[in-house]
Design a protein around this motif. Structure first.
Motif, PDB file in Angstrom:
ATOM      1  N   SER A 128      36.635  20.912 -23.422  1.00 44.04           N
ATOM      2  CA  SER A 128      36.608  22.246 -22.821  1.00 44.04           C
ATOM      3  C   SER A 128      35.192  22.762 -22.584  1.00 44.04           C
ATOM      4  O   SER A 128      34.986  23.650 -21.757  1.00 44.04           O
ATOM      5  CB  SER A 128      37.382  23.238 -23.690  1.00 44.04           C
ATOM      6  N   ASN A 129      34.215  22.216 -23.315  1.00 45.69           N
ATOM      7  CA  ASN A 129      32.819  22.631 -23.147  1.00 45.69           C
ATOM      8  C   ASN A 129      31.961  21.576 -22.461  1.00 45.69           C
ATOM      9  O   ASN A 129      30.739  21.725 -22.381  1.00 45.69           O
ATOM     10  CB  ASN A 129      32.197  22.950 -24.521  1.00 45.69           C
ATOM     11  N   ASP A 130      32.588  20.509 -21.990  1.00 47.80           N
ATOM     12  CA  ASP A 130      31.815  19.339 -21.551  1.00 47.80           C
ATOM     13  C   ASP A 130      31.270  19.412 -20.136  1.00 47.80           C
ATOM     14  O   ASP A 130      30.310  18.706 -19.801  1.00 47.80           O
ATOM     15  CB  ASP A 130      32.672  18.073 -21.686  1.00 47.80           C
ATOM     16  N   SER A 131      31.852  20.221 -19.278  1.00 48.68           N
ATOM     17  CA  SER A 131      31.432  20.257 -17.875  1.00 48.68           C
ATOM     18  C   SER A 131      30.192  21.134 -17.715  1.00 48.68           C
ATOM     19  O   SER A 131      30.205  22.170 -17.059  1.00 48.68           O
ATOM     20  CB  SER A 131      32.572  20.762 -16.986  1.00 48.68           C
ATOM     21  N   GLN A 132      29.108  20.699 -18.325  1.00 48.24           N
ATOM     22  CA  GLN A 132      27.825  21.397 -18.255  1.00 48.24           C
ATOM     23  C   GLN A 132      26.707  20.359 -18.180  1.00 48.24           C
ATOM     24  O   GLN A 132      26.927  19.169 -18.435  1.00 48.24           O
ATOM     25  CB  GLN A 132      27.612  22.289 -19.474  1.00 48.24           C
ATOM     26  N   SER A 133      25.533  20.816 -17.826  1.00 47.81           N
ATOM     27  CA  SER A 133      24.403  19.897 -17.668  1.00 47.81           C
ATOM     28  C   SER A 133      24.078  19.195 -18.981  1.00 47.81           C
ATOM     29  O   SER A 133      24.228  19.764 -20.070  1.00 47.81           O
ATOM     30  CB  SER A 133      23.163  20.661 -17.186  1.00 47.81           C
TER      31      SER A 133
ATOM     32  N   ILE B 133      43.972  14.523 -26.833  1.00 48.38           N
ATOM     33  CA  ILE B 133      44.711  15.657 -26.284  1.00 48.38           C
ATOM     34  C   ILE B 133      43.985  16.201 -25.056  1.00 48.38           C
ATOM     35  O   ILE B 133      42.802  16.542 -25.130  1.00 48.38           O
ATOM     36  CB  ILE B 133      44.864  16.769 -27.341  1.00 48.38           C
ATOM     37  N   SER B 134      44.689  16.280 -23.953  1.00 47.34           N
ATOM     38  CA  SER B 134      44.061  16.792 -22.730  1.00 47.34           C
ATOM     39  C   SER B 134      43.673  18.257 -22.900  1.00 47.34           C
ATOM     40  O   SER B 134      44.281  18.988 -23.690  1.00 47.34           O
ATOM     41  CB  SER B 134      45.012  16.651 -21.543  1.00 47.34           C
ATOM     42  N   VAL B 135      42.657  18.676 -22.166  1.00 44.36           N
ATOM     43  CA  VAL B 135      42.323  20.094 -22.118  1.00 44.36           C
ATOM     44  C   VAL B 135      43.473  20.796 -21.403  1.00 44.36           C
ATOM     45  O   VAL B 135      43.870  20.375 -20.311  1.00 44.36           O
ATOM     46  CB  VAL B 135      41.003  20.331 -21.357  1.00 44.36           C
ATOM     47  N   PRO B 136      44.054  21.839 -21.983  1.00 42.84           N
ATOM     48  CA  PRO B 136      45.197  22.497 -21.333  1.00 42.84           C
ATOM     49  C   PRO B 136      44.785  23.176 -20.032  1.00 42.84           C
ATOM     50  O   PRO B 136      43.589  23.428 -19.813  1.00 42.84           O
ATOM     51  CB  PRO B 136      45.648  23.519 -22.382  1.00 42.84           C
ATOM     52  N   PRO B 137      45.728  23.453 -19.154  1.00 39.71           N
ATOM     53  CA  PRO B 137      45.396  24.156 -17.904  1.00 39.71           C
ATOM     54  C   PRO B 137      44.674  25.467 -18.213  1.00 39.71           C
ATOM     55  O   PRO B 137      45.087  26.216 -19.102  1.00 39.71           O
ATOM     56  CB  PRO B 137      46.765  24.413 -17.264  1.00 39.71           C
ATOM     57  N   MET B 138      43.599  25.706 -17.501  1.00 40.01           N
ATOM     58  CA  MET B 138      42.802  26.909 -17.722  1.00 40.01           C
ATOM     59  C   MET B 138      43.097  27.972 -16.670  1.00 40.01           C
ATOM     60  O   MET B 138      43.407  27.655 -15.522  1.00 40.01           O
ATOM     61  CB  MET B 138      41.314  26.565 -17.710  1.00 40.01           C
ATOM     62  N   ARG B 139      42.987  29.227 -17.069  1.00 42.57           N
ATOM     63  CA  ARG B 139      43.217  30.326 -16.134  1.00 42.57           C
ATOM     64  C   ARG B 139      42.106  30.331 -15.068  1.00 42.57           C
ATOM     65  O   ARG B 139      40.921  30.250 -15.407  1.00 42.57           O
ATOM     66  CB  ARG B 139      43.201  31.660 -16.867  1.00 42.57           C
ATOM     67  N   PRO B 140      42.461  30.394 -13.788  1.00 42.72           N
ATOM     68  CA  PRO B 140      41.435  30.481 -12.730  1.00 42.72           C
ATOM     69  C   PRO B 140      40.539  31.684 -12.952  1.00 42.72           C
ATOM     70  O   PRO B 140      41.017  32.801 -13.181  1.00 42.72           O
ATOM     71  CB  PRO B 140      42.269  30.636 -11.450  1.00 42.72           C
ATOM     72  N   ASN B 141      39.216  31.452 -12.936  1.00 37.82           N
ATOM     73  CA  ASN B 141      38.283  32.549 -13.214  1.00 37.82           C
ATOM     74  C   ASN B 141      37.281  32.776 -12.091  1.00 37.82           C
ATOM     75  O   ASN B 141      36.327  33.543 -12.254  1.00 37.82           O
ATOM     76  CB  ASN B 141      37.536  32.299 -14.529  1.00 37.82           C
TER      77      ASN B 141
ATOM     78  N   TYR C  29      36.123  26.717 -12.982  1.00 40.68           N
ATOM     79  CA  TYR C  29      36.220  26.108 -14.316  1.00 40.68           C
ATOM     80  C   TYR C  29      37.512  25.317 -14.469  1.00 40.68           C
ATOM     81  O   TYR C  29      37.517  24.198 -14.997  1.00 40.68           O
ATOM     82  CB  TYR C  29      36.132  27.201 -15.383  1.00 40.68           C
ATOM     83  N   GLU C  30      38.629  25.881 -13.986  1.00 37.65           N
ATOM     84  CA  GLU C  30      39.916  25.215 -14.146  1.00 37.65           C
ATOM     85  C   GLU C  30      39.944  23.876 -13.398  1.00 37.65           C
ATOM     86  O   GLU C  30      40.524  22.894 -13.888  1.00 37.65           O
ATOM     87  CB  GLU C  30      41.062  26.119 -13.677  1.00 37.65           C
ATOM     88  N   ASN C  31      39.292  23.815 -12.251  1.00 37.17           N
ATOM     89  CA  ASN C  31      39.248  22.554 -11.488  1.00 37.17           C
ATOM     90  C   ASN C  31      38.348  21.521 -12.159  1.00 37.17           C
ATOM     91  O   ASN C  31      38.642  20.319 -12.130  1.00 37.17           O
ATOM     92  CB  ASN C  31      38.772  22.821 -10.068  1.00 37.17           C
ATOM     93  N   ARG C  32      37.262  21.977 -12.765  1.00 37.17           N
ATOM     94  CA  ARG C  32      36.379  21.047 -13.470  1.00 37.17           C
ATOM     95  C   ARG C  32      37.085  20.429 -14.668  1.00 37.17           C
ATOM     96  O   ARG C  32      36.868  19.261 -14.999  1.00 37.17           O
ATOM     97  CB  ARG C  32      35.095  21.760 -13.918  1.00 37.17           C
ATOM     98  N   MET C  33      37.952  21.216 -15.317  1.00 34.79           N
ATOM     99  CA  MET C  33      38.698  20.679 -16.450  1.00 34.79           C
ATOM    100  C   MET C  33      39.733  19.637 -15.994  1.00 34.79           C
ATOM    101  O   MET C  33      39.966  18.640 -16.683  1.00 34.79           O
ATOM    102  CB  MET C  33      39.396  21.808 -17.219  1.00 34.79           C
ATOM    103  N   VAL C  34      40.360  19.863 -14.846  1.00 36.94           N
ATOM    104  CA  VAL C  34      41.290  18.871 -14.307  1.00 36.94           C
ATOM    105  C   VAL C  34      40.548  17.565 -14.008  1.00 36.94           C
ATOM    106  O   VAL C  34      41.016  16.468 -14.344  1.00 36.94           O
ATOM    107  CB  VAL C  34      41.971  19.399 -13.021  1.00 36.94           C
ATOM    108  N   GLN C  35      39.382  17.681 -13.395  1.00 36.87           N
ATOM    109  CA  GLN C  35      38.571  16.506 -13.073  1.00 36.87           C
ATOM    110  C   GLN C  35      38.154  15.775 -14.341  1.00 36.87           C
ATOM    111  O   GLN C  35      38.208  14.537 -14.415  1.00 36.87           O
ATOM    112  CB  GLN C  35      37.334  16.933 -12.279  1.00 36.87           C
ATOM    113  N   LEU C  36      37.749  16.530 -15.358  1.00 38.51           N
ATOM    114  CA  LEU C  36      37.314  15.915 -16.612  1.00 38.51           C
ATOM    115  C   LEU C  36      38.491  15.239 -17.321  1.00 38.51           C
ATOM    116  O   LEU C  36      38.340  14.143 -17.887  1.00 38.51           O
ATOM    117  CB  LEU C  36      36.679  16.967 -17.515  1.00 38.51           C
ATOM    118  N   ASN C  37      39.656  15.877 -17.304  1.00 42.18           N
ATOM    119  CA  ASN C  37      40.841  15.265 -17.912  1.00 42.18           C
ATOM    120  C   ASN C  37      41.144  13.908 -17.297  1.00 42.18           C
ATOM    121  O   ASN C  37      41.446  12.934 -18.005  1.00 42.18           O
ATOM    122  CB  ASN C  37      42.054  16.187 -17.735  1.00 42.18           C
TER     123      ASN C  37
END
Length: 324
Positions: A179-184, A225-233, A237-245
């Motif tokens: 959940s915190n991984d999609s960062q530089s 465990i996959s990162v659960p679907p995130m609320r669009p903000n 962010y929610e799309n980056r989590m789908v890509q990371l999953n």
């Protein structure tokens, strides 16, 4: 007698103190907010501030006070009924060879839960609640709020997981990471690698594989465990989590005993998208916290019971006779 109006500096000081107290009592919430900020030079600044506040609040026990208050009032805000546990085990994952032996109250299954804040907060509460209902499991939980494979300043999981595995022979490990991984990623020489760029992916994959390899070698079964679907903000962010999953799922496939568990339709809606509520046992329950990231107790129990299904499909469990 003249009425004295409040001096602007005094008003500012009161507001500043109120914000500081709020940050101290809700340090984890402040830390979580920094993790969904758009990736920019200012994000590490807020992240460093949040970690400092979290450290202070932990040392002076303010965070513990806040947690105790939350747990004290929690029974007033939720129903204690749990989802039915008579669902049939999942058979989607390929068969894995498990060491012989039956687990029971006299020989409990040793389970370790590790990860970022998605492994803690209400998720850890749900896991402990679940473990109290089953004497065939012995549970340990290790999590670090704000931790990631991208930024190892607060927790270096590839380095530290070996110590966790050395202290006890675990039979199963569940991992809540991402959940915190999609960062530089910032290298030792100060080079900044943009998220999901080829250079970033090379470093990221090396860290994740180092972590996975130790788990795969050190325990019988690993549940990623996959990162659960995130609320669009609004910042993707929610799309980056789908890509990371999707990427983490591919990495899991390289290890025979690492099973990827997709939680999209478990805690999300029927299409695997974000939802605040679900119908559980005929009642509408709130399954996500107000931050749109973390699960509530009821939401966490949905994930815990899905993990239990996976455990039961891989290990032989002997239930105790409730009449004894």
């Amino acid at each position: 007698m003249k009425n004295k109006s409040a001096h602007p500096a005094s008003i500012f000081l009161v507001i500043l103190c109120a914000l500081l107290l709020h940050a101290l009592f809700n340090s984890s919430g402040f830390a979580n907010w920094t993790q969904v900020l758009p990736d920019s030079p200012i994000r590490p600044v807020f992240s460093s501030i949040s970690k400092a506040i979290e450290t202070v609040s932990t040392k002076i026990k303010i965070s513990s006070i806040a947690s105790c208050l939350k747990q004290a009032f929690e029974p007033m805000t939720r129903n204690f009924e749990l989802p039915e546990e008579n669902q049939s085990p999942s058979t989607d994952a390929p068969f894995r060879i498990i060491s012989p032996g039956e687990f029971s109250s006299s020989k409990p299954l040793q389970v370790l839960i590790v990860g970022d804040s998605l492994a803690g907060l209400q998720t850890s509460t749900a896991f402990y609640h679940w473990a109290r209902q089953h004497d065939w499991v012995d549970l340990d939980i290790e999590y670090k709020i704000g931790s990631s494979f991208s930024n190892e300043s607060s927790k270096n999981w590839p380095r530290d997981v070996g110590g966790l595995l050395a202290r006890k022979q675990y039979d199963a490990v569940a991992v809540f990471m991402g959940s915190n991984d999609s960062q530089s990623i910032i290298l030792d020489d100060g080079t900044r690698l943009s998220p999901h760029s080829p250079e970033w992916t090379q470093v990221y994959d090396r860290r994740v594989r180092q972590f996975m390899a130790q788990l795969s070698f050190g325990t019988q079964e690993v549940y990623w465990i996959s990162v659960p679907p995130m609320r669009p903000n609004g910042n993707g962010y929610e799309n980056r989590m789908v890509q990371l999953n999707e990427h983490l799922h591919q990495l899991c496939n390289d290890y025979q005993n690492i099973q990827y568990l997709d939680m999209a339709k478990i805690i999300g809606n029927s299409e695997g998208l974000y939802t605040d509520v679900q119908i559980i046992d005929g009642k509408q329950r709130i399954v996500r916290q107000s931050d749109g990231i973390h699960p509530t107790f009821d939401g966490a129990m949905l994930m815990v019971l899905h993990i239990e299904e996976a455990i039961r499909s891989r290990f032989s469990i002997q239930e105790s006779d409730p009449n004894l």
